[in-house]
Write a protein that holds these residues in place. Structure first.
Motif, PDB file in Angstrom:
ATOM      1  N   SER A 173       0.792  -1.236   0.026  1.00 12.74           N
ATOM      2  CA  SER A 173      -0.081  -0.107  -0.007  1.00 12.74           C
ATOM      3  C   SER A 173       0.934   1.329  -0.019  1.00 12.74           C
ATOM      4  O   SER A 173       0.426   2.337  -0.534  1.00 12.74           O
ATOM      5  N   VAL A 174       2.118   1.281   0.706  1.00 11.42           N
ATOM      6  CA  VAL A 174       2.800   2.448   0.648  1.00 11.42           C
ATOM      7  C   VAL A 174       3.777   2.683  -0.436  1.00 11.42           C
ATOM      8  O   VAL A 174       4.218   3.725  -0.485  1.00 11.42           O
ATOM      9  N   VAL A 175       4.044   1.792  -1.335  1.00 12.76           N
ATOM     10  CA  VAL A 175       4.963   1.905  -2.301  1.00 12.76           C
ATOM     11  C   VAL A 175       4.259   1.208  -3.470  1.00 12.76           C
ATOM     12  O   VAL A 175       3.560   0.242  -3.412  1.00 12.76           O
ATOM     13  N   SER A 176       4.718   1.738  -4.800  1.00 13.42           N
ATOM     14  CA  SER A 176       4.218   0.922  -6.026  1.00 13.42           C
ATOM     15  C   SER A 176       5.171   1.237  -7.262  1.00 13.42           C
ATOM     16  O   SER A 176       6.377   1.591  -6.694  1.00 13.42           O
ATOM     17  N   GLN A 177       4.869   1.208  -8.406  1.00 12.32           N
ATOM     18  CA  GLN A 177       5.752   1.122  -9.597  1.00 12.32           C
ATOM     19  C   GLN A 177       6.732   1.943  -9.517  1.00 12.32           C
ATOM     20  O   GLN A 177       7.752   1.994  -9.937  1.00 12.32           O
ATOM     21  N   ARG A 178       6.420   3.259  -9.165  1.00 15.62           N
ATOM     22  CA  ARG A 178       7.405   4.306  -9.370  1.00 15.62           C
ATOM     23  C   ARG A 178       8.603   4.512  -8.165  1.00 15.62           C
ATOM     24  O   ARG A 178       9.000   5.614  -7.926  1.00 15.62           O
ATOM     25  N   ASP A 179       8.382   3.565  -7.265  1.00 16.78           N
ATOM     26  CA  ASP A 179       9.173   3.643  -6.180  1.00 16.78           C
ATOM     27  C   ASP A 179      10.062   2.555  -5.710  1.00 16.78           C
ATOM     28  O   ASP A 179      10.234   1.706  -6.551  1.00 16.78           O
ATOM     29  N   LEU A 180      10.769   2.873  -4.535  1.00 18.54           N
ATOM     30  CA  LEU A 180      12.198   2.090  -4.451  1.00 18.54           C
ATOM     31  C   LEU A 180      11.922   1.308  -3.443  1.00 18.54           C
ATOM     32  O   LEU A 180      11.464   1.705  -2.251  1.00 18.54           O
ATOM     33  N   SER A 240       3.992  -5.150  -4.348  1.00 22.92           N
ATOM     34  CA  SER A 240       3.861  -3.705  -4.473  1.00 22.92           C
ATOM     35  C   SER A 240       4.278  -3.308  -5.843  1.00 22.92           C
ATOM     36  O   SER A 240       3.693  -2.073  -6.446  1.00 22.92           O
ATOM     37  N   GLY A 241       5.084  -3.919  -6.653  1.00 23.59           N
ATOM     38  CA  GLY A 241       5.434  -3.694  -7.946  1.00 23.59           C
ATOM     39  C   GLY A 241       6.669  -2.610  -8.003  1.00 23.59           C
ATOM     40  O   GLY A 241       7.112  -2.350  -9.040  1.00 23.59           O
ATOM     41  N   ALA A 242       6.905  -2.269  -6.677  1.00 18.05           N
ATOM     42  CA  ALA A 242       8.276  -1.274  -6.714  1.00 18.05           C
ATOM     43  C   ALA A 242       9.618  -1.939  -7.071  1.00 18.05           C
ATOM     44  O   ALA A 242       9.569  -3.085  -7.129  1.00 18.05           O
TER      45      ALA A 242
END
Ligand code: PLP
Length: 393
Positions: free
Chosen positions: A120-127, A145-147
């Protein structure tokens, strides 16, 4: 035959068998405790996560029965629909008091808490920066998360710094995830340094206190309390099923974080709320934790006693470190390979000690993992050391 789509299963099983990786369940025929019954035999139990011996405590059992009578066996739905009771809220308040955070949210297991919160707190655009030895639930939460996931060497702050330096600026949000007490090695994360790095690189930090809650810290608040980091902004995950003797998981943090998760975490929204029995048992456990700090002291006394017993024998090593240098109630006894770990586990069982082999893929290197409880007696520890020393010769 050629086109039966399920034939691969048998092949996969035989591969697992050949590698000595095959696992099966063992039936425990008694209440949980320092002594358990397996196959009709009483064994000293060094394999439990029930650090304070609360899972078989009469008061937890009574609370679970009472709540079950009052509210039923199941909570019947998502917390957002029919699954919420007042005791859920009470439990969340008690957790946030224990953790000294603004708020907390209980999930139906620690595993669900990790995958729900991380995704929930990170997704594709994140690390995500993840310790190599992290628990499966952290790793799978990261994948979900997809991160972008970057693993750093175990507990290696320099490696983490390098990776943050290389990667951070290319992503929107950043999240460092780590066990606070590593579940299979028993060592501690370097929390104060991780907090400094998180601040420097504008990164969130999530610590999994599964093995620390109720065990570490002056009030049993966990590693965050142990390191005097109470009150710092971070995301704390934990479980109700280890030192708290029940079932379920939680996240503790700021009010805003919890509010956001109630609206976004799929493994909280789309699953049935914790049962009344489990909720009441966990609530009672936290109250006992406060009232009876002597349980935690007894656990640490056992850690100390075992350390002293091991120190008189100078030959126990864990990954090159003397085994007696361990820092928690989890101690690992490294072995050459899975076959040897199984053999030692079996021999321990023959002399009345239950401490099974932990093998790949759970860990990279096979070992016997020992966990201590507040309810172990000194004679139990003496027997363990006497037996292990013999194997090491
Ligand atoms: C046991 C464990 C979990 C999972 O908790 P459950 O409540 O059993 O699902 C998560 N993280 C770590 C580090 C654990 O050891």
């Amino acid at each position: 035959m050629q086109n039966n789509p399920y034939t691969w299963i048998e092949q996969a099983l035989s591969t697992i068998n050949r590698a000595n990786w095959y696992r099966s369940v063992k039936t425990i025929e008694s209440l949980p405790g320092a002594i358990i019954k397996i196959e009709g035999k009483q064994l000293i139990n060094f394999a439990s996560n029930d650090y304070l011996g609360l899972a078989g405590d009469e008061r937890l059992i009574a609370a679970a029965i009472e709540a079950t009578k009052e509210f039923g066996t199941g909570s019947t739905g998502s917390r957002l629909l029919t699954g919420h009771r007042e005791i859920h809220q009470e439990l969340e308040q008690e957790i946030s008091k224990l953790k000294q955070t603004e708020a907390a949210l209980v999930f139906s297991s620690g595993y669900l808490a990790n995958i729900g919160v991380i995704s929930s707190v990170v997704s594709q655009r994140d690390l995500i920066l993840s310790d190599k030895y992290n628990h499966s639930s952290l790793k799978n939460g990261a994948i979900l998360s997809g991160a972008k996931i970057v693993e750093y060497s175990h507990n290696n702050i320099q490696d983490l710094t390098n990776k943050l330096e290389q990667e951070r600026e290319n992503y929107r949000r950043s999240l460092i995830i780590t066990d606070s007490i590593f579940s299979m090695d028993g060592d501690l994360c370097k929390l104060p340094l991780l907090l400094d790095l998180a601040e420097k690189y504008n990164s969130m930090l999530l610590v999994d206190e599964a093995h620390a809650t109720g065990v570490f810290g002056i009030n049993g608040g966990g590693c965050v309390e142990h390191f005097n980091c109470t009150g710092k902004e971070l995301i704390q995950i934990g479980t109700l099923s280890k030192a708290l003797g029940s079932l379920g998981g939680y996240v503790a943090g700021s009010k805003k974080l919890i509010e956001f998760l109630r609206n976004r975490a799929p493994s909280w929204i789309y699953t049935t709320g914790l049962t009344p029995g489990d909720t009441a048992a966990a609530l009672t456990a936290i109250k006992i934790l406060k009232k009876e700090p002597e349980r935690r002291f007894k656990l640490w006394q056992n850690v100390e006693t075992l350390r002293n017993l091991l120190e008189t024998e100078n030959q126990l090593f864990c990954r090159g470190k003397k085994i007696s240098n361990y820092e928690s109630p989890i101690i690992c006894f490294p072995l050459k390979n899975a076959a040897e770990a199984l053999e030692v586990g079996e021999k321990l069982k023959q002399v009345g000690i239950f401490a099974p082999a932990i093998r790949p893929p759970t860990v990279n290197t096979s070992r016997i993992r020992i966990s201590l409880m507040a309810t172990h007696e000194t004679t139990h520890l003496q027997k363990l050391v006497a037996t292990l020393i013999n194997f090491n010769k």
